[in-house]
Design a protein around this motif. Structure first.
Motif, short mmCIF file in Angstrom:
data_model
loop_
_atom_site.label_atom_id
_atom_site.label_comp_id
_atom_site.label_asym_id
_atom_site.label_seq_id
_atom_site.Cartn_x
_atom_site.Cartn_y
_atom_site.Cartn_z
N GLY A 90 47.83 37.10 33.76
CA GLY A 90 47.82 37.62 33.12
C GLY A 90 47.55 39.13 32.71
O GLY A 90 46.72 38.99 33.08
N LYS A 91 48.38 39.24 32.96
CA LYS A 91 47.58 41.13 32.67
C LYS A 91 46.80 41.89 31.85
O LYS A 91 45.30 41.88 32.38
CB LYS A 91 49.06 42.47 32.55
N GLU A 92 46.81 40.93 31.07
CA GLU A 92 45.00 41.39 29.68
C GLU A 92 44.36 40.80 30.01
O GLU A 92 43.93 41.14 29.82
CB GLU A 92 46.15 41.28 28.07
N ILE A 132 38.35 41.66 32.51
CA ILE A 132 37.30 40.42 33.14
C ILE A 132 36.49 42.23 33.55
O ILE A 132 37.16 43.64 33.42
CB ILE A 132 37.62 39.96 33.78
N GLU A 133 34.93 42.04 34.43
CA GLU A 133 34.53 42.76 34.37
C GLU A 133 35.23 43.25 35.83
O GLU A 133 35.79 42.12 36.37
CB GLU A 133 33.40 42.47 35.21
N ARG A 134 34.92 44.44 36.88
CA ARG A 134 35.17 44.42 37.93
C ARG A 134 34.70 44.33 39.14
O ARG A 134 35.79 43.71 39.82
CB ARG A 134 35.07 46.49 37.83
N GLU A 135 33.24 43.90 39.06
CA GLU A 135 33.40 42.83 39.84
C GLU A 135 33.54 41.76 39.91
O GLU A 135 33.97 40.70 41.03
CB GLU A 135 31.98 42.95 39.41
N GLU A 136 33.82 40.73 38.97
CA GLU A 136 34.17 39.69 38.67
C GLU A 136 35.82 39.77 39.07
O GLU A 136 35.98 38.96 40.17
CB GLU A 136 34.61 38.81 37.51
N ARG A 148 53.01 32.44 45.98
CA ARG A 148 52.31 32.90 43.91
C ARG A 148 50.80 33.46 44.03
O ARG A 148 50.70 35.03 43.18
CB ARG A 148 52.41 31.01 43.72
N ASP A 149 50.10 33.16 45.01
CA ASP A 149 48.61 34.14 45.25
C ASP A 149 49.34 35.49 46.00
O ASP A 149 48.12 36.43 45.49
CB ASP A 149 48.17 33.42 46.29
N SER A 150 50.22 35.72 46.67
CA SER A 150 50.07 36.98 47.26
C SER A 150 50.81 38.08 46.06
O SER A 150 50.40 39.24 46.23
CB SER A 150 51.08 36.92 48.62
N ASN A 151 51.26 37.27 45.35
CA ASN A 151 52.19 38.41 44.00
C ASN A 151 51.15 38.83 43.37
O ASN A 151 50.04 39.61 42.36
CB ASN A 151 52.75 37.88 43.45
N LYS A 152 49.56 37.20 43.01
CA LYS A 152 48.73 37.66 42.13
C LYS A 152 47.40 38.54 43.05
O LYS A 152 47.08 39.70 42.09
CB LYS A 152 47.51 36.69 42.00
N ILE A 153 46.87 38.62 44.38
CA ILE A 153 46.64 38.98 44.14
C ILE A 153 46.86 40.59 44.90
O ILE A 153 46.34 42.02 44.05
CB ILE A 153 46.18 39.42 46.18
N GLN A 154 48.62 41.42 44.94
CA GLN A 154 48.87 42.57 44.68
C GLN A 154 48.59 43.30 43.60
O GLN A 154 48.06 44.23 42.33
CB GLN A 154 50.47 42.47 45.03
N ASN A 155 48.84 42.48 42.10
CA ASN A 155 49.22 42.93 40.65
C ASN A 155 47.39 43.39 40.45
O ASN A 155 47.02 44.18 39.45
CB ASN A 155 49.18 41.51 40.01
N TYR A 156 46.48 42.51 40.77
CA TYR A 156 44.50 42.47 40.73
C TYR A 156 44.42 43.56 41.31
O TYR A 156 43.78 44.31 40.98
CB TYR A 156 44.50 41.57 41.23
N LEU A 157 45.00 43.75 42.67
CA LEU A 157 44.62 45.44 43.14
C LEU A 157 45.06 46.19 42.83
O LEU A 157 44.31 47.44 42.11
CB LEU A 157 45.39 45.30 44.58
N LYS A 158 46.13 46.02 41.88
CA LYS A 158 46.84 47.40 41.20
C LYS A 158 46.06 47.37 40.04
O LYS A 158 45.96 48.90 39.06
CB LYS A 158 48.45 47.05 40.54
N ILE A 159 45.81 46.94 39.21
CA ILE A 159 45.17 46.79 37.96
C ILE A 159 43.90 47.18 38.67
O ILE A 159 43.01 48.12 37.34
CB ILE A 159 45.24 45.26 37.11
#
Length: 230
Positions: A98-100, A105-109, A208-219
């Motif tokens: 999830g987004k929250e 978590i740390e930027r590095e992580e 599923r993972d490509s969606n995670k990657i996209q969302n994590y990059l935005k965050i």
């Protein structure tokens, strides 16, 4: 006279289709930094983030299109194709749920999670393309799209590596974050569990993972350069 025109038109249309299809099959994913990778050196961090985010969005869109293609060709087992609860080969990579949680978590992580996911799909996507290309139940569209998806993942890995290098140069993240050639990333890429997965399962997991990657990059972008479109 009409009877003579029709065969000529048919031949002309066939030639146009042949040229177009051959060009389509030979298309490569556009580089995130243009023709010269050195261009990345002159881009701002915000601009680099925008490019990898847009690239990841297109890659995820292709995975969605291919998933629909699989449902079309495997219609009798549609429920099997779309079922949840698969055991993906990337399940051993701890990802924030999830987004929250991703924001906590740390930027590095978070950066390392993105890089591990990208590294883990290096070989499986190429294997997936080869398998689709050999499957006569698919048309050329599926083969072309699977190749494009593999190429885009390759370009995204290089683009994210440039983002990491830029962040480290600017002191945004520590130099302790390894690159795509780090032992952690290579360990994620060396997993062989994907070799025993069905093509439909590989596609489901990559979507599923490509969606995670996209969302994590935005965050990650909004945490580091929030003044740029966040």
């Amino acid at each position: 006279m009409t009877a003579h025109i029709r065969p000529v038109c048919a031949v002309w249309v066939g030639m146009v289709c042949l040229v177009f299809c051959s060009r389509l099959s030979g298309m490569k994913a556009a580089s995130i930094c243009g023709n010269a990778q050195a261009e990345c050196h002159f881009l701002s961090l915000a601009n680099l983030f925008d490019r990898v985010i847009q690239h990841s969005a297109r890659m995820h869109g292709i995975s969605n299109d291919l998933h629909s293609e699989f449902e079309l060709y495997f219609l009798p087992s549609k429920n099997q194709v779309s079922r949840v609860g698969r055991n993906c080969h990337t399940s051993n990579i701890l990802t924030p749920n999830g987004k929250e949680n991703a924001q906590r978590i740390e930027r590095e992580e978070l950066t390392e999670v993105i890089m591990k996911l990208l590294a883990a799909w290096r070989d499986p996507l190429w294997h997936f393309h080869q398998s689709v290309a050999r499957n006569h139940r698919f048309n050329g569209y599926g083969s072309n799209k699977s190749l494009e998806m593999s190429d885009m993942a390759h370009e995204l890995r290089k683009g994210v590596q440039k983002v990491v290098e830029k962040m480290q140069t600017l002191g945004v993240i520590s130099n302790s974050v390894g690159g795509l050639a780090s032992p952690e990333a290579l360990l994620a890429a060396d997993g062989s569990g994907w070799r025993f997965m069905k093509d439909s399962d590989l596609l489901y997991c990559f979507r599923r993972d490509s969606n995670k990657i996209q969302n994590y990059l935005k965050i990650l972008k909004c945490r580091i350069v929030p003044e740029h479109g966040c």
